[in-house]
Design a protein around this motif. Structure first.
Motif, PDB file in Angstrom:
ATOM      1  N   PRO A 128       0.549  -1.179   0.031  1.00  0.00           N
ATOM      2  CA  PRO A 128      -0.087  -0.145   0.064  1.00  0.00           C
ATOM      3  C   PRO A 128       0.606   1.447  -0.158  1.00  0.00           C
ATOM      4  O   PRO A 128       0.410   2.339  -0.892  1.00  0.00           O
ATOM      5  CB  PRO A 128      -0.741  -0.015   1.305  1.00  0.00           C
ATOM      6  N   LEU A 129       1.822   1.305   0.738  1.00  0.00           N
ATOM      7  CA  LEU A 129       2.546   2.652   0.774  1.00  0.00           C
ATOM      8  C   LEU A 129       3.403   2.965  -0.457  1.00  0.00           C
ATOM      9  O   LEU A 129       3.385   3.814  -0.905  1.00  0.00           O
ATOM     10  CB  LEU A 129       3.638   2.352   2.007  1.00  0.00           C
ATOM     11  N   LYS A 130       4.079   1.830  -0.997  1.00  0.00           N
ATOM     12  CA  LYS A 130       4.975   2.042  -2.129  1.00  0.00           C
ATOM     13  C   LYS A 130       4.018   2.195  -3.209  1.00  0.00           C
ATOM     14  O   LYS A 130       4.271   3.068  -4.184  1.00  0.00           O
ATOM     15  CB  LYS A 130       5.660   0.670  -2.445  1.00  0.00           C
ATOM     16  N   ARG A 131       2.681   1.642  -3.233  1.00  0.00           N
ATOM     17  CA  ARG A 131       1.680   1.950  -4.280  1.00  0.00           C
ATOM     18  C   ARG A 131       1.226   3.341  -4.398  1.00  0.00           C
ATOM     19  O   ARG A 131       1.290   4.173  -5.338  1.00  0.00           O
ATOM     20  CB  ARG A 131       0.478   1.156  -4.087  1.00  0.00           C
ATOM     21  N   LYS A 132       0.972   3.709  -2.900  1.00  0.00           N
ATOM     22  CA  LYS A 132       0.602   5.265  -2.754  1.00  0.00           C
ATOM     23  C   LYS A 132       1.921   6.209  -3.464  1.00  0.00           C
ATOM     24  O   LYS A 132       1.570   7.301  -4.223  1.00  0.00           O
ATOM     25  CB  LYS A 132       0.450   5.613  -1.445  1.00  0.00           C
ATOM     26  N   MET A 133       2.897   5.845  -2.971  1.00  0.00           N
ATOM     27  CA  MET A 133       4.143   6.639  -3.429  1.00  0.00           C
ATOM     28  C   MET A 133       4.196   6.800  -5.075  1.00  0.00           C
ATOM     29  O   MET A 133       4.795   7.900  -5.468  1.00  0.00           O
ATOM     30  CB  MET A 133       5.449   6.183  -2.882  1.00  0.00           C
ATOM     31  N   LYS A 134       4.175   5.740  -5.830  1.00  0.00           N
ATOM     32  CA  LYS A 134       3.987   5.423  -7.229  1.00  0.00           C
ATOM     33  C   LYS A 134       2.880   6.360  -7.676  1.00  0.00           C
ATOM     34  O   LYS A 134       3.409   7.180  -8.795  1.00  0.00           O
ATOM     35  CB  LYS A 134       4.048   4.011  -7.626  1.00  0.00           C
ATOM     36  N   LEU A 135       1.828   6.502  -7.047  1.00  0.00           N
ATOM     37  CA  LEU A 135       0.829   7.202  -7.879  1.00  0.00           C
ATOM     38  C   LEU A 135       1.113   8.664  -7.654  1.00  0.00           C
ATOM     39  O   LEU A 135       0.733   9.459  -8.540  1.00  0.00           O
ATOM     40  CB  LEU A 135      -0.619   6.728  -7.194  1.00  0.00           C
ATOM     41  N   MET A 136       1.663   8.933  -6.369  1.00  0.00           N
ATOM     42  CA  MET A 136       1.772  10.523  -6.138  1.00  0.00           C
ATOM     43  C   MET A 136       2.919  11.040  -6.956  1.00  0.00           C
ATOM     44  O   MET A 136       3.170  12.159  -7.490  1.00  0.00           O
ATOM     45  CB  MET A 136       2.452  10.706  -4.869  1.00  0.00           C
ATOM     46  N   ALA A 137       3.930   9.954  -7.450  1.00  0.00           N
ATOM     47  CA  ALA A 137       5.167  10.590  -8.241  1.00  0.00           C
ATOM     48  C   ALA A 137       4.646  10.604  -9.741  1.00  0.00           C
ATOM     49  O   ALA A 137       5.164  11.685 -10.241  1.00  0.00           O
ATOM     50  CB  ALA A 137       6.263   9.282  -8.311  1.00  0.00           C
ATOM     51  N   TYR A 138       3.680   9.691 -10.074  1.00  0.00           N
ATOM     52  CA  TYR A 138       3.130   9.985 -11.385  1.00  0.00           C
ATOM     53  C   TYR A 138       2.378  11.321 -11.629  1.00  0.00           C
ATOM     54  O   TYR A 138       2.753  12.042 -12.533  1.00  0.00           O
ATOM     55  CB  TYR A 138       2.065   8.764 -11.733  1.00  0.00           C
ATOM     56  N   LEU A 139       1.530  11.690 -10.643  1.00  0.00           N
ATOM     57  CA  LEU A 139       0.758  12.670 -10.895  1.00  0.00           C
ATOM     58  C   LEU A 139       1.818  13.977 -10.436  1.00  0.00           C
ATOM     59  O   LEU A 139       1.576  15.197 -10.985  1.00  0.00           O
ATOM     60  CB  LEU A 139      -0.322  12.572  -9.852  1.00  0.00           C
ATOM     61  N   ASN A 140       2.508  13.873  -9.940  1.00  0.00           N
ATOM     62  CA  ASN A 140       3.734  15.055  -9.542  1.00  0.00           C
ATOM     63  C   ASN A 140       4.429  15.259 -10.993  1.00  0.00           C
ATOM     64  O   ASN A 140       4.577  16.712 -11.212  1.00  0.00           O
ATOM     65  CB  ASN A 140       4.551  14.567  -8.410  1.00  0.00           C
ATOM     66  N   GLN A 141       4.673  14.227 -11.476  1.00  0.00           N
ATOM     67  CA  GLN A 141       5.285  14.332 -12.703  1.00  0.00           C
ATOM     68  C   GLN A 141       4.474  15.245 -13.942  1.00  0.00           C
ATOM     69  O   GLN A 141       4.995  15.712 -14.905  1.00  0.00           O
ATOM     70  CB  GLN A 141       6.092  12.856 -13.303  1.00  0.00           C
ATOM     71  N   LYS A 142       3.203  14.734 -13.926  1.00  0.00           N
ATOM     72  CA  LYS A 142       2.398  15.241 -14.586  1.00  0.00           C
ATOM     73  C   LYS A 142       1.904  16.782 -14.249  1.00  0.00           C
ATOM     74  O   LYS A 142       1.612  17.592 -15.097  1.00  0.00           O
ATOM     75  CB  LYS A 142       0.834  14.737 -14.472  1.00  0.00           C
ATOM     76  N   GLY A 143       2.701  17.340 -13.154  1.00  0.00           N
ATOM     77  CA  GLY A 143       2.607  18.575 -12.787  1.00  0.00           C
ATOM     78  C   GLY A 143       1.332  19.139 -11.910  1.00  0.00           C
ATOM     79  O   GLY A 143       0.985  20.317 -11.910  1.00  0.00           O
TER      80      GLY A 143
END
Length: 165
Positions: free
Chosen positions: A132-147
């Motif tokens: 769960p924590l790694k999944r959340k971090m990956k989702l956050m990183a993706y949206l952060n990269q999108k701006g």
């Protein structure tokens, strides 16, 4: 037909260049920098190019504020970019702060957050990480990269990952 890279570019008179650049601007919104670069490639000096750019502005064929608004709407809707990414890209294109702010106003409202949630749901469905924590971090990183902004990402993640009552 392909252009020969060894062939020198054709030099246009200011009248010919005006006709060509007017068609170039009518096709889609352009920045002053794009138009100036194109006029330079036509063999015009800075003074001639400047006069043509002023004329295009008076004739409403060249408007950077309108360009910024169209750019922001388009990149958000088609590429799913957030405000931060769009702002950086517009700065790189040499747009003024006023035009950037005007363009970003196009992204206010529910549509912006709805797009963020849509991207999050799509990415969540494709994400293979089960922790769960790694999944959340990956989702956050993706949206952060999108701006997208961190607070909005946190809100959307909270809605998506909260247990149903």
């Amino acid at each position: 037909m392909f252009k020969n890279p060894n062939q020198a570019p054709k030099n246009y008179t200011p009248g010919e260049a005006l006709q060509k650049i007017a068609a170039f601007c009518a096709y889609q919104e352009r920045t002053h920098r794009e138009v100036a670069d194109k006029l330079k490639s036509y063999g015009l000096d800075e003074d001639e190019a400047g006069e043509i750019i002023i004329r295009l502005g008076r004739e409403k064929l060249l408007d950077e504020e309108r360009y910024a608004q169209a750019y922001a709407r388009g990149k958000h809707r088609t590429n799913g970019w957030g405000r931060r990414r769009i702002k950086l890209e517009m700065k790189a294109k040499g747009l003024s702060d006023y035009c950037i702010k005007s363009g970003l106003k196009e992204l206010e409202g529910e549509e912006y957050y709805a797009k963020l949630k849509q991207l999050l749901e799509q990415r969540n469905a494709r994400e293979k990480e089960s922790h769960p924590l790694k999944r959340k971090m990956k989702l956050m990183a993706y949206l952060n990269q999108k701006g997208y902004e961190s607070d909005l990402i946190q809100d959307a993640l909270g809605e998506l990952l909260s247990p149903e009552d």
